[in-house]
Motif scaffolding. Sequence first.
Motif, short mmCIF file in Angstrom:
data_model
loop_
_atom_site.label_atom_id
_atom_site.label_comp_id
_atom_site.label_asym_id
_atom_site.label_seq_id
_atom_site.Cartn_x
_atom_site.Cartn_y
_atom_site.Cartn_z
N THR A 1 -4.79 1.04 -3.10
CA THR A 1 -4.37 1.51 -1.77
C THR A 1 -5.49 1.31 -0.76
N ALA B 1 -6.08 -3.96 7.48
CA ALA B 1 -6.34 -3.29 8.76
C ALA B 1 -7.73 -3.56 9.32
N THR C 1 9.47 0.58 -0.59
CA THR C 1 8.58 -0.58 -0.64
C THR C 1 9.26 -1.77 -1.30
N ALA D 1 0.83 -1.21 0.00
CA ALA D 1 0.00 0.00 0.00
C ALA D 1 0.86 1.26 0.00
N THR E 1 -5.27 -1.61 2.16
CA THR E 1 -5.25 -1.10 3.54
C THR E 1 -6.44 -1.61 4.33
#
Length: 198
Positions: free
Chosen positions: A183, A191, A64, A14, A187
């Motif tokens: 993204t 999460a 990354t 991400a 995420t």
Amino acid sequence: MNDVFPISSFWPVAIGFFGLGTNYFVQGGTALFNGPNWSQDSRQLDKTVALWGIFFGGFMQFITGTYIMVGLSWFPVYRNATPLYMAALAFTSYGVHWIILGWRRYVGAESGPEAWMAIGMLVLSALGVISFWNNGDIPVAILFIGLVLVYISEIVARASGIHGHKTVGFFMFITGIWLMYLTIGVTLNFANKMHFWV
């Protein structure tokens, strides 16, 4: 070795998606919509756009790619994740390429030789399409299709001397939109245990 380095499912992709996506909005949006340029100073505009390229397009992708490659090799915490090898190659390469592009633009150097650079980046983008498609990761394969279009248009614009910046900007901008989707999806999947198509 497996006891020392437990498997991590938290891939840092991400960070790279967001960095490139934001950079593509800045680069593509500025080319496509001619600004905004409040100072009306094209040199200052170039320097501002260049900084976004260096730090968001360059540094965030480079970190990354390096992070993933180290996690695959020195500290093997990513296992059964063969697409990550392609991701590490791509993020690292695109990151360094954006640092160079940003620096070139910042100092006002010649852009013509970037036609040759775009050939290599086109090969890398096509490799990404093949790798991710064959691994069943279609959302990321779509990203690489966007990158193929960016670099085909970049080759034409730089090699022909015709300033096709709006075409390059268009493909950057729509690819930036897809990068923002990736993204968000990555995420929230990591999460919040959501189930975006990523």
